[in-house]
Design an enzyme around this catalytic site. Structure first.
Site, PDB file in Angstrom:
ATOM      1  N   ASN A   9       0.480   6.704   0.653  1.00  0.00           N
ATOM      2  CA  ASN A   9       0.891   5.337   0.963  1.00  0.00           C
ATOM      3  C   ASN A   9       0.868   4.517  -0.340  1.00  0.00           C
ATOM      4  OD1 ASN A   9       0.614   2.562   1.572  1.00  0.00           O
ATOM      5  ND2 ASN A   9       0.112   3.061   3.685  1.00  0.00           N
ATOM      6  N   ASP A  11       1.690   1.289  -0.794  1.00  0.00           N
ATOM      7  CA  ASP A  11       1.677  -0.167  -0.591  1.00  0.00           C
ATOM      8  C   ASP A  11       0.960  -0.926  -1.709  1.00  0.00           C
ATOM      9  OD1 ASP A  11       2.826   0.323   1.862  1.00  0.00           O
ATOM     10  OD2 ASP A  11       1.028  -0.144   3.024  1.00  0.00           O
ATOM     11  N   HIS A  12      -0.165  -0.368  -2.160  1.00  0.00           N
ATOM     12  CA  HIS A  12      -1.002  -1.179  -3.062  1.00  0.00           C
ATOM     13  C   HIS A  12      -0.528  -1.178  -4.509  1.00  0.00           C
ATOM     14  CE1 HIS A  12      -3.179  -2.530   0.258  1.00  0.00           C
ATOM     15  NE2 HIS A  12      -3.552  -1.313   0.613  1.00  0.00           N
ATOM     16  N   ARG A  20       1.240 -10.727  -9.831  1.00  0.00           N
ATOM     17  CA  ARG A  20       1.850 -11.434 -10.936  1.00  0.00           C
ATOM     18  C   ARG A  20       3.300 -11.851 -10.685  1.00  0.00           C
ATOM     19  NH1 ARG A  20      -0.357 -11.326 -16.264  1.00  0.00           N
ATOM     20  NH2 ARG A  20      -2.483 -11.982 -15.831  1.00  0.00           N
ATOM     21  N   HIS A  45       4.219   0.456   4.371  1.00  0.00           N
ATOM     22  CA  HIS A  45       4.069  -0.485   5.489  1.00  0.00           C
ATOM     23  C   HIS A  45       4.732  -1.804   5.108  1.00  0.00           C
ATOM     24  CE1 HIS A  45       0.957  -2.552   8.417  1.00  0.00           C
ATOM     25  NE2 HIS A  45       2.211  -2.829   8.731  1.00  0.00           N
ATOM     26  N   ARG A  47       4.917  -5.209   6.000  1.00  0.00           N
ATOM     27  CA  ARG A  47       4.214  -6.144   6.876  1.00  0.00           C
ATOM     28  C   ARG A  47       5.069  -7.374   7.125  1.00  0.00           C
ATOM     29  NH1 ARG A  47      -1.612  -5.038   7.465  1.00  0.00           N
ATOM     30  NH2 ARG A  47      -1.620  -7.009   8.576  1.00  0.00           N
ATOM     31  N   ARG A  51       3.298  -9.050   2.317  1.00  0.00           N
ATOM     32  CA  ARG A  51       2.259  -9.266   1.300  1.00  0.00           C
ATOM     33  C   ARG A  51       2.278  -8.199   0.211  1.00  0.00           C
ATOM     34  NH1 ARG A  51      -3.019  -8.006   4.957  1.00  0.00           N
ATOM     35  NH2 ARG A  51      -2.062  -9.654   6.174  1.00  0.00           N
ATOM     36  N   HIS A  52       2.785  -7.007   0.520  1.00  0.00           N
ATOM     37  CA  HIS A  52       2.917  -6.001  -0.546  1.00  0.00           C
ATOM     38  C   HIS A  52       4.347  -5.459  -0.595  1.00  0.00           C
ATOM     39  CE1 HIS A  52       1.604  -3.582   2.863  1.00  0.00           C
ATOM     40  NE2 HIS A  52       0.332  -3.843   2.709  1.00  0.00           N
ATOM     41  N   GLU A  75       5.708   2.539   8.224  1.00  0.00           N
ATOM     42  CA  GLU A  75       4.711   1.936   9.116  1.00  0.00           C
ATOM     43  C   GLU A  75       5.206   0.563   9.526  1.00  0.00           C
ATOM     44  OE1 GLU A  75       0.925   1.726   7.274  1.00  0.00           O
ATOM     45  OE2 GLU A  75       0.717   3.872   7.168  1.00  0.00           O
ATOM     46  N   THR A 105      -6.292  -5.438   6.476  1.00  0.00           N
ATOM     47  CA  THR A 105      -5.569  -4.188   6.608  1.00  0.00           C
ATOM     48  C   THR A 105      -5.473  -3.902   8.103  1.00  0.00           C
ATOM     49  OG1 THR A 105      -5.574  -1.838   5.996  1.00  0.00           O
ATOM     50  CG2 THR A 105      -7.716  -2.845   6.326  1.00  0.00           C
ATOM     51  N   THR A 106      -4.913  -2.757   8.476  1.00  0.00           N
ATOM     52  CA  THR A 106      -4.752  -2.455   9.898  1.00  0.00           C
ATOM     53  C   THR A 106      -6.121  -2.100  10.456  1.00  0.00           C
ATOM     54  OG1 THR A 106      -2.620  -1.563   9.255  1.00  0.00           O
ATOM     55  CG2 THR A 106      -3.306  -1.156  11.502  1.00  0.00           C
ATOM     56  N   GLU A 156      -1.230   9.161  15.179  1.00  0.00           N
ATOM     57  CA  GLU A 156      -2.018   9.135  13.943  1.00  0.00           C
ATOM     58  C   GLU A 156      -3.364   8.522  14.287  1.00  0.00           C
ATOM     59  OE1 GLU A 156      -0.143   8.267  10.261  1.00  0.00           O
ATOM     60  OE2 GLU A 156      -1.950   7.352   9.419  1.00  0.00           O
ATOM     61  N   HIS A 198      -6.483   6.257   7.120  1.00  0.00           N
ATOM     62  CA  HIS A 198      -7.126   4.956   6.909  1.00  0.00           C
ATOM     63  C   HIS A 198      -8.528   5.132   6.337  1.00  0.00           C
ATOM     64  CE1 HIS A 198      -7.829   0.699   7.010  1.00  0.00           C
ATOM     65  NE2 HIS A 198      -6.570   0.547   7.360  1.00  0.00           N
ATOM     66  N   GLY A 199      -8.672   4.616   5.125  1.00  0.00           N
ATOM     67  CA  GLY A 199      -9.994   4.580   4.493  1.00  0.00           C
ATOM     68  C   GLY A 199     -10.457   5.900   3.907  1.00  0.00           C
ATOM     69  N   GLY A 220      -3.792   6.007   1.112  1.00  0.00           N
ATOM     70  CA  GLY A 220      -3.221   5.027   0.200  1.00  0.00           C
ATOM     71  C   GLY A 220      -4.219   4.380  -0.732  1.00  0.00           C
ATOM     72  N   HIS A 221      -4.986   3.435  -0.212  1.00  0.00           N
ATOM     73  CA  HIS A 221      -5.794   2.549  -1.041  1.00  0.00           C
ATOM     74  C   HIS A 221      -6.668   3.298  -2.045  1.00  0.00           C
ATOM     75  CE1 HIS A 221      -9.273  -0.109  -1.876  1.00  0.00           C
ATOM     76  NE2 HIS A 221      -8.325  -1.009  -1.987  1.00  0.00           N
TER      77      HIS A 221
HETATM   78  N1  PXP Z   1      -2.132   5.199   8.098  1.00  0.00           N
HETATM   79  C1  PXP Z   1      -1.862   3.992   8.642  1.00  0.00           C
HETATM   80  C2  PXP Z   1      -1.193   3.947   9.963  1.00  0.00           C
HETATM   81  C3  PXP Z   1      -2.169   2.796   7.942  1.00  0.00           C
HETATM   82  O1  PXP Z   1      -1.906   1.606   8.506  1.00  0.00           O
HETATM   83  C4  PXP Z   1      -2.741   2.893   6.663  1.00  0.00           C
HETATM   84  C5  PXP Z   1      -3.018   1.640   5.881  1.00  0.00           C
HETATM   85  O2  PXP Z   1      -1.819   0.989   5.604  1.00  0.00           O
HETATM   86  C6  PXP Z   1      -2.988   4.172   6.134  1.00  0.00           C
HETATM   87  C7  PXP Z   1      -2.693   5.303   6.878  1.00  0.00           C
HETATM   88  C8  PXP Z   1      -3.601   4.359   4.772  1.00  0.00           C
HETATM   89  O3  PXP Z   1      -4.871   3.785   4.729  1.00  0.00           O
HETATM   90  P1  PXP Z   1      -5.610   3.627   3.328  1.00  0.00           P
HETATM   91  O4  PXP Z   1      -4.759   2.740   2.479  1.00  0.00           O
HETATM   92  O5  PXP Z   1      -6.911   3.012   3.703  1.00  0.00           O
HETATM   93  O6  PXP Z   1      -5.758   5.008   2.752  1.00  0.00           O
END
Ligand code: PXP
Length: 253
Positions: A9, A11-12, A20, A45, A47, A51-52, A75, A105-106, A156, A198-199, A220-221
């Site tokens: 992912n 996004d970040h 910036r 994602h 949103r 935001r990203h 997403e 976040t979600t 998921e 997630h996480g 992702g993060h």
């Molecule tokens: N899966 C889903 C459905 C999510 O919403 C996210 C966060 O956007 C992720 C995976 C990835 O989570 P993380 O960025 O915490 O790794």
């Protein structure tokens, strides 16, 4: 056990760019790098508050993933706006997530049971357009059954609570992992593909990857954060190696 796919992912990367303004760093470049590092798919994602990831990012990511033959996992909140965007780009997959503006976040899974009347028609229209539909759910076999009943092909599993518990050294962690495992088993029994995300970080990836019925992780993060220190390619390669180790040693990891 079957090979586990890794979706990254990005996004970040856009979060840092947007801090910036301007166009650096570019999430599309990160997607290219991740693909070159061997990932199985790119997740983004869009949103509601942008935001990203931006609309232009999705357009560029759809093009680059198509060109490189890798799936794009879009997403999206279950809204008419996001549905129209998904139908215009026809990504390989759409993962339906709950979305609240005020959340960072979600924060939880989609309530597929409570939201049935609202979600089911969206699932049907995306699936009819050839998009593989996934519902992002908490560890709850009843939510998996509801997703199956409305025609989703994938669930998921939200691993956030488990990953937080591990980081906080909470005694709840084993029970939360058991819940993920039981939901993945039920999803497989129903004929759904089981993904998780997630996480997830280097510590939590192995127990999740060792759940046999989980076939894809979306991370992702942590990977984008780790890329600051070691580079995206090295971070992805280490994550991939940990996934493979866990897969080879089963639930014992
Ligand atoms: N899966 C889903 C459905 C999510 O919403 C996210 C966060 O956007 C992720 C995976 C990835 O989570 P993380 O960025 O915490 O790794």
């Amino acid at each position: 056990m079957s090979k586990l796919r890794l979706g990254v992912n990005i996004d970040h990367v856009a979060t840092i760019r947007n801090a910036r303004g301007g166009d650096y760093p570019d999430p599309v470049r990160a997607a290219e790098l991740a693909i070159a590092a061997g990932v199985d798919g790119i997740t983004a994602h869009l949103r509601e508050d942008r935001r990203h990831i931006s609309d232009a990012d999705i357009e560029a990511l759809a093009a680059v993933t198509r060109k490189r033959g890798r799936p794009l996992n879009f997403e999206m909140a279950v809204t008419a706006e996001m549905e129209a965007i998904a139908l215009s780009h026809l990504p390989h997959a759409a993962c339906l997530v709950p979305e609240r503006r005020e959340e960072r976040t979600t924060e939880g899974g989609l309530d597929v049971i409570g939201g049935h009347n609202h979600i089911a028609p969206v699932v049907a229209r995306l699936a009819a357009a050839g998009v593989r539909v996934s519902c992002f759910i908490d560890a709850d076999p009843a939510q998996a059954a509801a997703a199956k009943a409305m025609g989703a092909q994938v669930v998921e599993l939200h691993t956030g609570a488990y990953c937080d518990a591990v980081r906080e050294r909470s005694p709840q962690a084993p029970a939360l992992l058991e819940g993920l495992s039981a939901t993945a088993a039920e999803a497989a029994r129903l004929g759904l593909e089981g993904h998780a995300g997630h996480g997830i970080d280097y510590e939590t990836v192995k127990p999740v990857a060792a759940i046999a019925q989980v076939t894809e992780l979306n991370i992702g993060h942590f990977l984008i954060g780790e890329a600051i220190f070691v580079g995206l390619t090295a971070a992805i390669q280490r994550m991939r190696a940990l996934m493979d180790e866990a897969r080879a040693s089963g639930r014992a990891a």
